[in-house]
Design an enzyme around this catalytic site. Structure first.
Site, short mmCIF file in Angstrom:
data_model
loop_
_atom_site.label_atom_id
_atom_site.label_comp_id
_atom_site.label_asym_id
_atom_site.label_seq_id
_atom_site.Cartn_x
_atom_site.Cartn_y
_atom_site.Cartn_z
N GLY A 1 -55.14 14.45 6.30
CA GLY A 1 -53.95 13.78 5.79
C GLY A 1 -53.98 13.62 4.28
CB CYS A 2 -52.94 10.76 2.17
SG CYS A 2 -51.23 10.62 2.73
CB ALA A 3 -58.37 11.52 2.79
CB ALA A 4 -56.50 16.82 2.73
#
Length: 353
Positions: free
Chosen positions: A137-140
């Protein structure tokens, strides 16, 4: 050391404003018992404009997961190459100089990954490694930086290319009426970003250390419920409070490096929402202005998932960069709840400066 160079970022041409978002919520959910709460939460995001890959009339339809995924693939192929080329040009690299492509996206699915299509379509070498990351998700965005750093540490003369492609609007689900879903409908936007990590040379952030941290027993706080209709985004109301347990992980990584996370020169942080930035400012004990690049991304583009960190870095470059050897922190947050963190120094490209 590996240097993260200037990112290239592109957002689609279709724009939806905060006012239009609120009016859509009122008109489509006028009988929703928690509509006033949802409207207040959307207003509090501070998102003024978002860019979407289709006109809003098309976005609000749901032709089915198959058709939406076809849009994801066709739009990615139409839009990503130009962003990649600008990133390579800014890093003064050719496609044949790239040894690995790290592609991150959580809003559509392709197999083989878009990496294979890019290699065949843009003249990358056939022995270019491929690292697609689909489920962070956004951590990628932060994870991609860290994996590029790891690769260039293992192969000091290698160059990596990071590509983030997020069309969050293709995950809109008209039947999802939870407050978290309504908030997400007013928070997320679409965007593409790319950046090169050079094993030698280049101007940007010279990466020195990276790390990851997962808050135990929070894997259901941000997740997809995958159904026949596609990806249904689930957001727990406890997510905005996650900076209190994550800030110690940032402090710990900095201490391991002999640095103080509260006393760095620049911060490139994933802008998941205003409270994320406000709380991190509090728990890291840094002024709110330290996150001005992240706030600008949130205001102008909304939460563009894995591309946020690269866009915030782009804004640092546009401000003129930082002083040579100044110290900084990059961090992306996402499902897990996971933090992907990196420390580095600004490198002007002149190693004798």
């Amino acid at each position: 050391m590996a240097t993260l160079c200037r990112p290239s970022v592109s957002v689609p041409e279709y724009v939806i404003t905060m006012e239009e978002t609120l009016e859509l919520a009122r008109s489509r959910h006028e009988d929703h018992p928690q509509l006033p709460l949802a409207l207040r939460l959307i207003e509090n995001t501070g998102v003024k404009t978002r860019h979407i890959v289709q006109p809003i009339e098309e976005t609000l339809k749901h032709p089915g997961f198959e058709d939406r995924n076809k849009v994801y693939e066709s739009e990615a192929k139409a839009r990503v190459p130009a962003v990649v080329q600008r990133a390579l040009d800014d890093a003064e690299l050719l496609t044949t100089d790239i040894d690995v492509i790290i592609y991150v996206s959580c809003t559509g699915f392709m197999m083989p990954s878009l990496t294979a299509w890019l290699i065949n379509s843009m003249g990358f070498s056939s022995d270019t490694r491929q690292i697609p990351i689909a489920q962070l998700g956004c951590a990628a965005g932060g994870a991609a930086i860290n994996r590029a750093h790891d690769f260039c540490t293992a192969y000091p003369d290698a160059n990596a290319l990071i590509v983030a492609c997020e069309f969050c609007s293709l995950c809109y689900q008209p039947t999802d009426l939870g407050v978290g879903s309504l908030l997400s409908n007013g928070l997320f936007g679409d965007g593409i970003a790319a950046a090169a990590v050079r094993g030698n040379g280049g101007t940007g952030i010279e990466l020195e250390r990276n790390g990851s941290y997962l808050i135990p027993k929070t894997e259901e706080w941000i997740m997809y419920d995958v159904r026949a209709t596609g990806f249904h985004f689930l957001l727990d109301k406890r997510v905005p409070g996650t900076m209190e347990p994550l800030a110690p992980a940032l402090h710990s990584l900095a201490r391991q490096h002999g640095w103080d996370a509260s006393d760095l020169d620049f911060y490139i942080i994933h802008a998941g929402g205003p409270r994320i930035l406000d709380d991190l400012s509090k728990f890291l004990e840094v002024p709110p202005d330290a996150f001005r690049f992240s706030r600008a991304t949130l205001t102008e583009y909304g939460n563009i998932a894995s591309a946020v960190v690269l866009d915030a870095l782009r804004r640092l470059f546009e401000e003129g960069g930082a002083e040579h050897a100044s110290r900084g922190l990059l961090a992306g947050f996402g499902p897990g709840i996971t933090a992907e963190m990196s420390l580095g120094r600004w490198n002007t490209g002149d190693r004798t400066a």
